[in-house]
Design an enzyme around this catalytic site. Structure first.
Site, mmCIF file in Angstrom:
data_model
loop_
_atom_site.group_PDB
_atom_site.id
_atom_site.type_symbol
_atom_site.label_atom_id
_atom_site.label_comp_id
_atom_site.label_asym_id
_atom_site.label_seq_id
_atom_site.Cartn_x
_atom_site.Cartn_y
_atom_site.Cartn_z
ATOM 1 N N VAL A 1 14.303 -30.482 3.731
ATOM 2 C CA VAL A 1 14.618 -30.239 5.134
ATOM 3 C C VAL A 1 13.372 -29.676 5.791
ATOM 4 O O VAL A 1 12.679 -28.844 5.214
ATOM 5 C CB VAL A 1 15.825 -29.283 5.300
ATOM 6 C CG1 VAL A 1 15.522 -27.916 4.728
ATOM 7 C CG2 VAL A 1 16.246 -29.160 6.761
ATOM 8 N N SER A 2 13.040 -30.174 6.971
ATOM 9 C CA SER A 2 11.874 -29.674 7.695
ATOM 10 C C SER A 2 12.262 -28.458 8.511
ATOM 11 O O SER A 2 13.448 -28.180 8.712
ATOM 12 C CB SER A 2 11.305 -30.764 8.611
ATOM 13 O OG SER A 2 12.252 -31.152 9.578
ATOM 14 N N SER A 3 11.264 -27.726 8.982
ATOM 15 C CA SER A 3 11.540 -26.484 9.712
ATOM 16 C C SER A 3 12.374 -26.736 10.958
ATOM 17 O O SER A 3 13.257 -25.960 11.294
ATOM 18 C CB SER A 3 10.229 -25.793 10.087
ATOM 19 O OG SER A 3 9.391 -26.665 10.814
#
Length: 279
Positions: A9-11
């Site tokens: 998951v990206s920020s």
């Protein structure tokens, strides 16, 4: 079949519950159970973008896959864009895995990598993912450019002496505490008098000005080079660590309250340049 799961998951996606690590883990386990597969390893990258393959867990997974005595036959992801977004990375890493007899499978985009139709569909999904990523970057830059043109903040912390102020869904600078504002003025005045970064920092620290602040020459020089103190906002001056051509800069005058005037700025810059030339 033994499989490893890869979760990412990206920020900017952290708040999306459907893409959260627990949600991905639950979906992958349910899919593997339905297929009768055994999950033997799990690799997780949190707050990591798939625009680059430089992700710790991803690289550990690829390294483990290439070791003798294959531990898993497939890597299972929620969607192919969890594995990589760039088509180039898909090709490179899937080729490395294929040499080891390992395939990449998606729980929500099922394809058969052993059939021509499966290869075609998987490639289309990867291209769509890359298009989405490039298009999102383009739209984001367009939004930032418009924001900067109107003189609003485009991310990051406010310079010393300022605070961020929200106006609707936009952000700008407002003056910070008076002691900070006066310190900025003092720094520029001392520079205009011929002092360098080291001496200014030393004097400020000796006088504890303002109370509790520890100054370094680099901090002083960063203030002296910041045009924000003129009430001027400059965006897109740098990218990838390099200074862009001046024609690409977006400069907005009077975008927020100035702390110093142009005369003081000019005097400080002239003095700093003279000191630099004399070294």
């Amino acid at each position: 079949m033994n499989v490893a799961t890869y979760l990412r998951v990206s920020s900017e996606q952290q708040a999306n519950r459907e893409l959260s690590i627990p949600a991905q883990r639950e979906a992958l386990k349910a899919y593997a159970d339905a297929k009768g597969w055994n999950i033997v390893e799990e690799f997780v990258d949190e707050a990591k973008s798939a625009k680059t393959a430089d992700r710790p867990a991803f690289q550990r997974m690829i390294a483990l896959a290439q070791k003798p005595g294959k531990l898993f036959d497939a890597i299972l992801v929620h969607k192919f864009d969890r594995f990589c977004r760039r088509r180039e990375d898909h090709i490179i890493y899937k080729a490395l895995l294929k040499k080891q007899g390992i395939v990449v499978l998606s729980a929500t985009e099922p394809t058969d990598p052993e059939t021509p139709h499966g290869v075609l569909l998987e490639g289309m999904l990867e291209v769509i993912s890359e298009f989405y990523n490039v298009n999102l970057k383009h739209e984001t830059l367009k939004g930032l450019r418009e924001n900067a043109t109107q003189g609003f903040h485009c991310g990051g912390r406010a310079p010393y002496g300022y605070r961020l102020r929200k106006i609707g869904n936009r952000v700008t600078y407002e003056l910070g505490p008076e002691d900070e504002v006066q310190t900025v003025k003092k720094i520029f005045s001392m520079a205009a008098e011929g002092m360098g970064g080291k001496k200014i920092a030393r004097l400020l620290n000796q006088r504890s000005y303002p109370q509790g602040k520890k100054w370094s020459p680099s901090t002083v020089l960063s203030i002296l080079s910041n045009e924000a103190y003129l009430g001027r906002r400059v965006w897109n001056k740098r990218s990838d660590g390099r200074i862009n051509d001046q024609g690409k800069w977006i400069v907005t005058e009077k975008s927020h309250p100035a702390i110093i005037d142009q005369d003081l700025w000019n005097a400080a810059q002239s003095s700093l340049m003279t000191r630099k030339l004399c070294k």
